[in-house]
Design an enzyme around this catalytic site. Structure first.
Site, PDB file in Angstrom:
ATOM      1  N   PHE A  33     -10.198 -31.873   0.655  1.00 59.18           N
ATOM      2  CA  PHE A  33     -11.140 -31.128   1.492  1.00 59.18           C
ATOM      3  C   PHE A  33     -12.560 -31.147   0.921  1.00 59.18           C
ATOM      4  CE2 PHE A  33      -6.876 -29.282   2.211  1.00 59.18           C
ATOM      5  CZ  PHE A  33      -6.711 -29.730   3.514  1.00 59.18           C
ATOM      6  N   SER A 124     -14.377 -51.621   5.768  1.00 61.21           N
ATOM      7  CA  SER A 124     -15.585 -51.466   6.579  1.00 61.21           C
ATOM      8  C   SER A 124     -16.232 -52.810   6.830  1.00 61.21           C
ATOM      9  CB  SER A 124     -16.556 -50.578   5.805  1.00 61.21           C
ATOM     10  OG  SER A 124     -17.834 -50.622   6.396  1.00 61.21           O
ATOM     11  N   TYR A 150     -21.418 -48.154  -2.260  1.00 60.51           N
ATOM     12  CA  TYR A 150     -20.353 -47.842  -1.296  1.00 60.51           C
ATOM     13  C   TYR A 150     -19.714 -49.137  -0.772  1.00 60.51           C
ATOM     14  CZ  TYR A 150     -18.156 -46.888   3.188  1.00 60.51           C
ATOM     15  OH  TYR A 150     -17.262 -46.870   4.237  1.00 60.51           O
ATOM     16  N   LYS A 154     -15.833 -50.930  -1.381  1.00 59.18           N
ATOM     17  CA  LYS A 154     -14.873 -51.385  -0.357  1.00 59.18           C
ATOM     18  C   LYS A 154     -14.443 -52.833  -0.637  1.00 59.18           C
ATOM     19  CE  LYS A 154     -14.523 -47.754   2.255  1.00 59.18           C
ATOM     20  NZ  LYS A 154     -13.291 -46.988   2.292  1.00 59.18           N
ATOM     21  N   TYR A 178     -13.573 -51.445   9.833  1.00 62.06           N
ATOM     22  CA  TYR A 178     -14.128 -50.695  10.961  1.00 62.06           C
ATOM     23  C   TYR A 178     -15.569 -51.111  11.174  1.00 62.06           C
ATOM     24  CZ  TYR A 178     -10.723 -47.104   9.227  1.00 62.06           C
ATOM     25  OH  TYR A 178      -9.650 -46.410   8.757  1.00 62.06           O
ATOM     26  N   ASN A 200     -25.737 -41.017  10.024  1.00 61.13           N
ATOM     27  CA  ASN A 200     -25.392 -41.963  11.082  1.00 61.13           C
ATOM     28  C   ASN A 200     -26.071 -41.577  12.398  1.00 61.13           C
ATOM     29  OD1 ASN A 200     -22.385 -41.929   9.426  1.00 61.13           O
ATOM     30  ND2 ASN A 200     -23.533 -43.823   9.682  1.00 61.13           N
ATOM     31  N   PHE A 219     -35.143 -46.257  13.374  1.00 57.81           N
ATOM     32  CA  PHE A 219     -35.536 -46.994  12.167  1.00 57.81           C
ATOM     33  C   PHE A 219     -35.943 -48.430  12.499  1.00 57.81           C
ATOM     34  CE2 PHE A 219     -32.302 -44.096   9.831  1.00 57.81           C
ATOM     35  CZ  PHE A 219     -33.259 -43.096   9.694  1.00 57.81           C
ATOM     36  N   ARG A 232     -25.593 -52.458  17.012  1.00 59.51           N
ATOM     37  CA  ARG A 232     -24.313 -52.253  16.327  1.00 59.51           C
ATOM     38  C   ARG A 232     -23.166 -52.288  17.339  1.00 59.51           C
ATOM     39  NH1 ARG A 232     -27.382 -52.920  12.921  1.00 59.51           N
ATOM     40  NH2 ARG A 232     -27.731 -51.811  10.960  1.00 59.51           N
ATOM     41  N   GLY A 293     -32.201 -51.708   3.494  1.00 52.45           N
ATOM     42  CA  GLY A 293     -30.818 -52.194   3.486  1.00 52.45           C
ATOM     43  C   GLY A 293     -30.226 -52.441   4.863  1.00 52.45           C
ATOM     44  N   ASP A 294     -30.932 -52.017   5.951  1.00 48.15           N
ATOM     45  CA  ASP A 294     -30.387 -52.222   7.303  1.00 48.15           C
ATOM     46  C   ASP A 294     -30.520 -53.680   7.744  1.00 48.15           C
ATOM     47  OD1 ASP A 294     -29.468 -49.721   7.832  1.00 48.15           O
ATOM     48  OD2 ASP A 294     -31.020 -49.184   9.288  1.00 48.15           O
TER      49      ASP A 294
HETATM   50  P1  NAD Z   1     -14.483 -38.376   6.006  1.00 54.58           P
HETATM   51  O1  NAD Z   1     -15.343 -38.010   4.855  1.00 54.58           O
HETATM   52  O2  NAD Z   1     -14.564 -37.529   7.227  1.00 54.58           O
HETATM   53  O3  NAD Z   1     -12.960 -38.457   5.543  1.00 54.58           O
HETATM   54  C1  NAD Z   1     -12.576 -38.778   4.226  1.00 54.58           C
HETATM   55  C2  NAD Z   1     -11.621 -37.709   3.750  1.00 54.58           C
HETATM   56  O4  NAD Z   1     -11.194 -38.017   2.422  1.00 54.58           O
HETATM   57  C3  NAD Z   1     -12.245 -36.308   3.725  1.00 54.58           C
HETATM   58  O5  NAD Z   1     -11.380 -35.414   4.397  1.00 54.58           O
HETATM   59  C4  NAD Z   1     -12.331 -35.980   2.225  1.00 54.58           C
HETATM   60  O6  NAD Z   1     -12.179 -34.590   1.992  1.00 54.58           O
HETATM   61  C5  NAD Z   1     -11.196 -36.821   1.664  1.00 54.58           C
HETATM   62  N1  NAD Z   1     -11.329 -37.210   0.262  1.00 54.58           N
HETATM   63  C6  NAD Z   1     -12.388 -37.796  -0.349  1.00 54.58           C
HETATM   64  N2  NAD Z   1     -12.106 -38.023  -1.640  1.00 54.58           N
HETATM   65  C7  NAD Z   1     -10.846 -37.575  -1.865  1.00 54.58           C
HETATM   66  C8  NAD Z   1      -9.976 -37.531  -2.991  1.00 54.58           C
HETATM   67  N3  NAD Z   1     -10.364 -37.981  -4.193  1.00 54.58           N
HETATM   68  N4  NAD Z   1      -8.744 -36.983  -2.860  1.00 54.58           N
HETATM   69  C9  NAD Z   1      -8.331 -36.518  -1.666  1.00 54.58           C
HETATM   70  N5  NAD Z   1      -9.098 -36.534  -0.545  1.00 54.58           N
HETATM   71  C10 NAD Z   1     -10.339 -37.064  -0.652  1.00 54.58           C
HETATM   72  O7  NAD Z   1     -14.812 -39.898   6.366  1.00 54.58           O
HETATM   73  P2  NAD Z   1     -14.298 -40.796   7.571  1.00 54.58           P
HETATM   74  O8  NAD Z   1     -15.486 -41.167   8.385  1.00 54.58           O
HETATM   75  O9  NAD Z   1     -13.128 -40.183   8.217  1.00 54.58           O
HETATM   76  O10 NAD Z   1     -13.877 -42.095   6.785  1.00 54.58           O
HETATM   77  C11 NAD Z   1     -12.536 -42.355   6.396  1.00 54.58           C
HETATM   78  C12 NAD Z   1     -12.486 -43.688   5.674  1.00 54.58           C
HETATM   79  O11 NAD Z   1     -13.004 -44.693   6.530  1.00 54.58           O
HETATM   80  C13 NAD Z   1     -13.331 -43.714   4.396  1.00 54.58           C
HETATM   81  O12 NAD Z   1     -12.626 -44.440   3.419  1.00 54.58           O
HETATM   82  C14 NAD Z   1     -14.577 -44.456   4.839  1.00 54.58           C
HETATM   83  O13 NAD Z   1     -15.185 -45.129   3.773  1.00 54.58           O
HETATM   84  C15 NAD Z   1     -14.016 -45.435   5.872  1.00 54.58           C
HETATM   85  N6  NAD Z   1     -15.027 -45.889   6.832  1.00 54.58           N
HETATM   86  C16 NAD Z   1     -15.730 -44.970   7.561  1.00 54.58           C
HETATM   87  C17 NAD Z   1     -16.727 -45.423   8.439  1.00 54.58           C
HETATM   88  C18 NAD Z   1     -17.549 -44.431   9.235  1.00 54.58           C
HETATM   89  O14 NAD Z   1     -18.614 -44.813   9.721  1.00 54.58           O
HETATM   90  N7  NAD Z   1     -17.100 -43.190   9.421  1.00 54.58           N
HETATM   91  C19 NAD Z   1     -16.981 -46.794   8.596  1.00 54.58           C
HETATM   92  C20 NAD Z   1     -16.224 -47.702   7.842  1.00 54.58           C
HETATM   93  C21 NAD Z   1     -15.236 -47.239   6.971  1.00 54.58           C
HETATM   94  N1  UFG Z   2     -30.389 -45.457  12.992  1.00 56.32           N
HETATM   95  C1  UFG Z   2     -31.599 -44.935  13.427  1.00 56.32           C
HETATM   96  N2  UFG Z   2     -31.856 -43.614  13.157  1.00 56.32           N
HETATM   97  C2  UFG Z   2     -30.964 -42.808  12.501  1.00 56.32           C
HETATM   98  C3  UFG Z   2     -29.728 -43.373  12.064  1.00 56.32           C
HETATM   99  C4  UFG Z   2     -29.489 -44.701  12.318  1.00 56.32           C
HETATM  100  O1  UFG Z   2     -32.413 -45.622  14.034  1.00 56.32           O
HETATM  101  O2  UFG Z   2     -31.258 -41.622  12.284  1.00 56.32           O
HETATM  102  C5  UFG Z   2     -30.081 -46.861  13.331  1.00 56.32           C
HETATM  103  C6  UFG Z   2     -29.817 -47.774  12.132  1.00 56.32           C
HETATM  104  O3  UFG Z   2     -31.020 -48.341  11.662  1.00 56.32           O
HETATM  105  C7  UFG Z   2     -28.858 -48.791  12.731  1.00 56.32           C
HETATM  106  C8  UFG Z   2     -28.058 -47.984  13.765  1.00 56.32           C
HETATM  107  O4  UFG Z   2     -28.872 -46.849  14.062  1.00 56.32           O
HETATM  108  O5  UFG Z   2     -29.569 -49.774  13.424  1.00 56.32           O
HETATM  109  C9  UFG Z   2     -26.705 -47.501  13.237  1.00 56.32           C
HETATM  110  O6  UFG Z   2     -26.891 -46.812  12.004  1.00 56.32           O
HETATM  111  P1  UFG Z   2     -25.716 -45.937  11.336  1.00 56.32           P
HETATM  112  O7  UFG Z   2     -26.310 -45.290  10.128  1.00 56.32           O
HETATM  113  O8  UFG Z   2     -25.102 -45.052  12.356  1.00 56.32           O
HETATM  114  O9  UFG Z   2     -24.631 -47.023  10.952  1.00 56.32           O
HETATM  115  P2  UFG Z   2     -24.718 -48.305  10.024  1.00 56.32           P
HETATM  116  O10 UFG Z   2     -24.511 -49.504  10.896  1.00 56.32           O
HETATM  117  O11 UFG Z   2     -25.934 -48.289   9.194  1.00 56.32           O
HETATM  118  O12 UFG Z   2     -23.466 -48.106   9.043  1.00 56.32           O
HETATM  119  C10 UFG Z   2     -22.185 -47.663   9.513  1.00 56.32           C
HETATM  120  C11 UFG Z   2     -21.540 -46.775   8.439  1.00 56.32           C
HETATM  121  C12 UFG Z   2     -21.176 -47.591   7.227  1.00 56.32           C
HETATM  122  C13 UFG Z   2     -20.325 -48.758   7.650  1.00 56.32           C
HETATM  123  C14 UFG Z   2     -21.007 -49.575   8.701  1.00 56.32           C
HETATM  124  C15 UFG Z   2     -20.079 -50.645   9.201  1.00 56.32           C
HETATM  125  O13 UFG Z   2     -22.432 -45.736   8.057  1.00 56.32           O
HETATM  126  O14 UFG Z   2     -20.430 -46.792   6.345  1.00 56.32           O
HETATM  127  O15 UFG Z   2     -21.374 -48.749   9.817  1.00 56.32           O
HETATM  128  O16 UFG Z   2     -20.765 -51.550  10.003  1.00 56.32           O
HETATM  129  F1  UFG Z   2     -20.082 -49.525   6.579  1.00 56.32           F
END
Ligand code: NAD
Ligand code: UFG
Length: 343
Positions: A33, A124, A150, A154, A178, A200, A219, A232, A293-294
């Site tokens: 949590f 990811s 990050y 992965k 994803y 995000n 951005f 995206r 980094g974008d």
């Molecule tokens: P999230 O933060 O909502 O969920 C991650 C969960 O893991 C949380 O509930 C957190 O409390 C738990 N957690 C973290 N470290 C822990 C530990 N050491 N022990 C036990 N629990 C732990 O994030 P999410 O968006 O649901 O992402 C889930 C997975 O998907 C992550 O591995 C993330 O890197 C990956 N992912 C997410 C995105 C995205 O944009 N949301 C994109 C690509 C990959």
């Molecule tokens: N963006 C804006 N303004 C904001 C936030 C984002 O213009 O306030 C733009 C970004 O420049 C990008 C797009 O919206 O063009 C999406 O940005 P996000 O931050 O929502 O997502 P990213 O594509 O940067 O990254 C996400 C997750 C990463 C994951 C990746 C996989 O945050 O963890 O998708 O493609 F690895």
């Protein structure tokens, strides 16, 4: 069949748990949590009328996690636990590497000790680095040109899982890459609760539509895309959850890799427009400098998942905006009450 979901109380885990419960699986959620609350598990139970076994535990602590899981019989694990904020990972790399990598090593050791041979891992699209093709398939090089710890964590975990398979041929693993998860369950009861200022796009847009923030910062508008803003592949979180179920049902010895994306690209301005339409609210925006980094565009080629898993994204960007807005309206503070105005 019981499935362990590490990080199962989080954004993607909670939706995945719901889909598994509805498909008849028993679910154990292990979560510390650190980025979620037990309320999401309570809501999943209420939505499905099923009970979820919950273990409050840090997977980074091998002794604690092994002890907690010793008495639980599960046949597969979906490993979602980890930290995910790209910017934070640049500021605090060791915390990111420690949590993401050590937790994975601990889980792999526990699976081996218990002879649990099935693993689905949350990877990811970030592992692809700067896209070299219009749409990215799974053969695209990975691990190159990654700009943050990050993303590198992965890519490293993917390699670790491959190495474990090499030492354990019966091991069946799936790496799910994803693209951009968005939206919420259509009930509005579970969704994404970002802490502080959302990193995000869609959660930020949601808070602007709700009047919690003044305007969206776009951005950059000089990318080589139709309207100049970043493009995206946004995937509805319920489609993503369905993808986990499909992956679980198609596990085979080896390490398989699948893109979970829709194959469709939308720009930042497309998302803002769709959200304004779905919410009926104004979504003001200002163009700012590009974010470090974008990249200009990241779009999946999801053909492999379509063919091999029989899975495809069914929900549209409009569906995601509508469901995100329902969640936002019903839970303006998120589940942890961590919404803060300060930028
Ligand atoms: P999230 O933060 O909502 O969920 C991650 C969960 O893991 C949380 O509930 C957190 O409390 C738990 N957690 C973290 N470290 C822990 C530990 N050491 N022990 C036990 N629990 C732990 O994030 P999410 O968006 O649901 O992402 C889930 C997975 O998907 C992550 O591995 C993330 O890197 C990956 N992912 C997410 C995105 C995205 O944009 N949301 C994109 C690509 C990959
Ligand atoms: N963006 C804006 N303004 C904001 C936030 C984002 O213009 O306030 C733009 C970004 O420049 C990008 C797009 O919206 O063009 C999406 O940005 P996000 O931050 O929502 O997502 P990213 O594509 O940067 O990254 C996400 C997750 C990463 C994951 C990746 C996989 O945050 O963890 O998708 O493609 F690895």
């Amino acid at each position: 069949m019981r499935v362990l979901l590490t990080g199962g109380a989080g954004y993607i885990g909670s939706h995945t748990a719901l889909v598994l419960l509805e498909a008849g699986y028993d679910v154990t959620v292990l979560d510390d949590f650190s980025n979620s609350s037990a309320e999401s598990v309570a809501r999943i139970e209420a939505l499905t009328d099923r009970s979820v076994q919950t273990i409050a535990c840090n997977l980074g602590d091998l002794r604690e996690a092994a002890q907690a899981l010793q008495v639980i019989d599960f046949e597969a694990a979906i490993h979602l636990a980890g930290f995910k904020a790209v910017g934070e990972s640049v500021k605090n790399p060791s915390a990111y590497y420690r949590n993401n990598i050590v937790s994975t090593l601990n889980l792999l050791d526990i699976l081996r000790a218990k002879n649990v041979r099935e693993l689905v891992f949350s990877s990811s699209a970030t592992v692809y680095g700067v896209p070299q093709t219009e749409r990215i398939d799974e053969s695209h090089p990975t691990g190159q040109g990654l700009t943050n710890p990050y993303g590198r964590s992965k890519a490293m975990i993917e390699q670790i899982i491959r190495d474990v398979h090499a030492s354990w041929p019966d091991f069946k693993a799936v790496l799910l890459r994803y693209f951009n998860p968005v939206g919420a369950h259509e009930s509005g009861r579970i969704g994404e609760s970002p802490s502080g200022v959302p990193n995000n796009l869609m959660p930020y847009v949601a808070q602007v539509a709700a009047g919690q923030r003044e305007s969206v910062k776009v951005f950059g508008d000089a990318y080589a895309t139709p309207d100049g803003t970043g493009v995206r592949d946004y995937i509805h979180v319920m489609d993503l959850a369905d993808g986990h179920l499909a992956a679980l049902q198609h596990l085979e010895p080896g390490v398989a890799t699948y893109n979970l994306g829709s194959g469709i690209g939308y720009s930042v301005l497309d998302v803002i427009g769709a959200y304004a339409e779905a919410s009926g609210k104004d979504v003001p925006y200002v163009i700012t400098e590009p974010r470090a980094g974008d990249v200009s565009r990241v779009i999946a080629d999801p053909s492999r998942a379509n063919q091999m898993l029989g899975w495809s994204a069914k929900r549209s960007l409009d569906d995601a905006c509508r469901d995100s807005w329902r969640w936002q309206k019903q839970n303006p503070e998120g589940l942890q009450g961590r919404y803060t105005v300060a930028e």
